[in-house]
Design an enzyme around this catalytic site. Structure first.
Site, PDB file in Angstrom:
ATOM      1  N   CYS A   2      -9.151   3.375  -0.573  1.00  0.00           N
ATOM      2  CA  CYS A   2      -9.213   2.752  -1.904  1.00  0.00           C
ATOM      3  C   CYS A   2      -8.321   1.523  -2.032  1.00  0.00           C
ATOM      4  O   CYS A   2      -8.425   0.790  -3.021  1.00  0.00           O
ATOM      5  CB  CYS A   2      -8.840   3.765  -2.989  1.00  0.00           C
ATOM      6  SG  CYS A   2      -7.085   4.231  -2.996  1.00  0.00           S
ATOM      7  N   ASP A  38      -1.039   6.874  11.541  1.00  0.00           N
ATOM      8  CA  ASP A  38      -1.247   5.761  12.462  1.00  0.00           C
ATOM      9  C   ASP A  38      -2.701   5.293  12.454  1.00  0.00           C
ATOM     10  O   ASP A  38      -2.972   4.092  12.543  1.00  0.00           O
ATOM     11  CB  ASP A  38      -0.826   6.165  13.876  1.00  0.00           C
ATOM     12  CG  ASP A  38       0.665   6.437  13.976  1.00  0.00           C
ATOM     13  OD1 ASP A  38       1.431   5.727  13.293  1.00  0.00           O
ATOM     14  OD2 ASP A  38       1.064   7.342  14.726  1.00  0.00           O
ATOM     15  N   CYS A  76      -6.402   8.482  -4.775  1.00  0.00           N
ATOM     16  CA  CYS A  76      -7.736   9.020  -4.475  1.00  0.00           C
ATOM     17  C   CYS A  76      -7.691  10.300  -3.650  1.00  0.00           C
ATOM     18  O   CYS A  76      -8.718  10.953  -3.467  1.00  0.00           O
ATOM     19  CB  CYS A  76      -8.581   7.971  -3.751  1.00  0.00           C
ATOM     20  SG  CYS A  76      -8.027   7.594  -2.079  1.00  0.00           S
ATOM     21  N   CYS A  96      -3.149   9.557   0.142  1.00  0.00           N
ATOM     22  CA  CYS A  96      -3.149   8.620  -0.977  1.00  0.00           C
ATOM     23  C   CYS A  96      -2.854   9.363  -2.278  1.00  0.00           C
ATOM     24  O   CYS A  96      -3.484  10.389  -2.579  1.00  0.00           O
ATOM     25  CB  CYS A  96      -4.491   7.903  -1.063  1.00  0.00           C
ATOM     26  SG  CYS A  96      -4.582   6.700  -2.417  1.00  0.00           S
ATOM     27  N   CYS A 117      -3.680   2.572   1.419  1.00  0.00           N
ATOM     28  CA  CYS A 117      -4.776   3.504   1.662  1.00  0.00           C
ATOM     29  C   CYS A 117      -5.968   2.725   2.209  1.00  0.00           C
ATOM     30  O   CYS A 117      -6.421   1.756   1.598  1.00  0.00           O
ATOM     31  CB  CYS A 117      -5.156   4.229   0.367  1.00  0.00           C
ATOM     32  SG  CYS A 117      -6.599   5.314   0.536  1.00  0.00           S
ATOM     33  N   ASP A 139      -2.670  -0.300  16.067  1.00  0.00           N
ATOM     34  CA  ASP A 139      -1.374  -0.095  15.423  1.00  0.00           C
ATOM     35  C   ASP A 139      -0.363   0.312  16.483  1.00  0.00           C
ATOM     36  O   ASP A 139      -0.492   1.371  17.100  1.00  0.00           O
ATOM     37  CB  ASP A 139      -1.471   0.986  14.345  1.00  0.00           C
ATOM     38  CG  ASP A 139      -0.136   1.246  13.668  1.00  0.00           C
ATOM     39  OD1 ASP A 139       0.367   0.340  12.984  1.00  0.00           O
ATOM     40  OD2 ASP A 139       0.411   2.355  13.838  1.00  0.00           O
ATOM     41  N   GLU A 195      -0.957  -6.390  14.767  1.00  0.00           N
ATOM     42  CA  GLU A 195       0.019  -6.882  13.799  1.00  0.00           C
ATOM     43  C   GLU A 195       0.875  -7.968  14.438  1.00  0.00           C
ATOM     44  O   GLU A 195       1.236  -7.875  15.607  1.00  0.00           O
ATOM     45  CB  GLU A 195       0.912  -5.744  13.314  1.00  0.00           C
ATOM     46  CG  GLU A 195       0.192  -4.680  12.514  1.00  0.00           C
ATOM     47  CD  GLU A 195       1.102  -3.503  12.208  1.00  0.00           C
ATOM     48  OE1 GLU A 195       1.330  -3.240  11.021  1.00  0.00           O
ATOM     49  OE2 GLU A 195       1.573  -2.852  13.154  1.00  0.00           O
TER      50      GLU A 195
END
Length: 402
Positions: free
Chosen positions: A337, A363, A356, A353, A334, A183, A267
């Site tokens: 989940c 990051d 959950c 999150c 997340c 990332d 990315e």
């Protein structure tokens, strides 16, 4: 497999050789600009693009013309290479890889290239160039492979030589079998899905005040005077220093990542779109222009595109692979989940999150989502689109970089 590699060294030319190199670079720039002007005239007349074969005949015509006979004093091959550079620029434009070719300006990217006729004497740290003779260079490492071409360039008053070679190597096999998500960010240059963090070097930010001071001093001097030229060279040297610091640090980061991981998932960021100005127009002025300007500087200061380029060729040389995935919502999803919501990103560094209760560094969570997207791409055998390709920075980050 065949490997192309470039070796760049600083030249140590004599006074006469330096004058000749400036003249050769000027001749190549003249040929490029004149050919581009003729191509523009041809286009305005409604005709099709003229290929290199026809442009090469223009060069013979210009050499025989009375007003441009001085082109005969320059080596023919670099002049021909200038026309090939123009042809390549047009092809990149036609394939929508680059903008329309532009005229070259004196003092910016002065360079010329020899495709052959070069002799390299590494033992005595010297190189022979047609119409320049033997010239010494700062020999910092061994040149391997067969020399394919040599480019002479000028930057900040110094001359450099780039030697491109081709060598036959066995197909590499990466020593590692691991796969990692990366990332890229502003507060952290790179965060890996295994928790490894690389801090940013921020070379431009650290030298921003010094650069502003030098630019103020330049604005007070008479344009094109000797003092103005000296001050401009100081600014160029500082820009070069900033770029060298950034490039050196990126090499260290990318080498560390490439050595330890066979598959790197990143990315597919469109840096040019992310760093566009928010000023807007007179009729529709932009909002938060100052904050967006600060964020743009921070994005460009990290060198994301250069990091991706270095990772790509280093993985290729080591037998690894770089996989680019859509960046949509990787910072909001997340990793535990899969719930996606803007409220999950509490701050620049905190992720929690809302469904959950999973808590992690923001990051690291994003890097794990990138890794999961890479697994999905490999499982499907094709690129997977998951919404609009946009990576959002939290509001507090935009304000902090202003």
């Amino acid at each position: 497999m065949k490997r192309l590699q470039a070796f760049k060294f600083q030249l140590r030319p004599g006074g006469q050789q330096e004058c000749e190199m400036r003249r050769f670079a000027g001749a190549c720039r003249f040929v490029f600009n004149r050919a581009l002007a003729r191509q523009n005239e041809n286009h305005e007349a409604g005709n099709k693009y003229i290929p290199y074969g026809k442009m090469a005949s223009w060069l013979v015509e210009w050499k025989n013309a009375t007003e441009t006979q001085w082109l005969k004093d320059s080596p023919s091959q670099p002049l021909q290479q200038s026309l090939k550079d123009l042809e390549r620029a047009y092809k990149n434009f036609f394939r929508k890889r680059a903008a329309f070719p532009r005229f070259k300006k004196r003092g910016q990217n002065d360079a010329f290239r020899y495709p052959q006729g070069v002799k390299l004497d590494q033992e005595n740290s010297r190189i022979f160039l047609p119409k320049l003779g033997w010239m010494r260079y700062r020999n910092s490492r061994q040149v391997t492979g067969v020399v394919k071409n040599v480019t002479v360039s000028q930057s900040c008053g110094k001359w450099y030589i780039s030697i491109q070679t081709e060598s036959e190597v066995s197909t590499p096999v990466h020593p590692s079998a691991s796969m990692v998500g990366l990332d890229a960010g502003v507060a952290k240059l790179a965060t890996l899905s295994d928790g490894t963090v690389f801090e940013p070097v921020n070379s431009f930010q650290k030298n921003q005040k010094k650069l502003a001071r030098l630019q103020r001093q330049l604005s007070r001097k008479v344009k094109f005077s000797n003092n103005w030229q000296k001050q401009k060279r100081k600014i160029q040297r500082l820009h070069s220093c900033i770029a060298n610091i950034r490039r050196d640090y990126l090499h260290k980061v990318t080498t560390a990542v490439s050595k330890n991981h066979a598959m790197i998932v990143i990315e597919d960021l469109k840096v040019s779109n992310m760093s566009k100005s928010a000023a807007g127009t007179v009729s529709q002025p932009g909002r938060n222009v100052r904050a967006k300007s600060g964020l743009n500087r921070s994005i460009l200061d990290q060198g994301w595109y250069e990091m991706r380029r270095q990772l790509a060729y280093k993985q290729l040389w080591r037998g690894g692979q770089v996989l680019a995935v859509p960046p949509a919502y990787t910072s909001q999803r997340c990793a535990y989940c899969g719930h996606t919501a803007k409220e999950n990103r509490l701050s620049q560094s905190k992720f929690r999150c809302q469904v959950c209760g999973y808590t992690a560094n923001a990051d690291v969570n994003g890097a794990r989502n990138i890794l999961a997207a890479g697994h999905a791409v490999l499982a499907c055998g094709e690129m997977v689109q998951s919404g609009r390709p946009l990576k959002q920075e939290p509001t507090e980050m935009i304000q902090a970089t202003a």
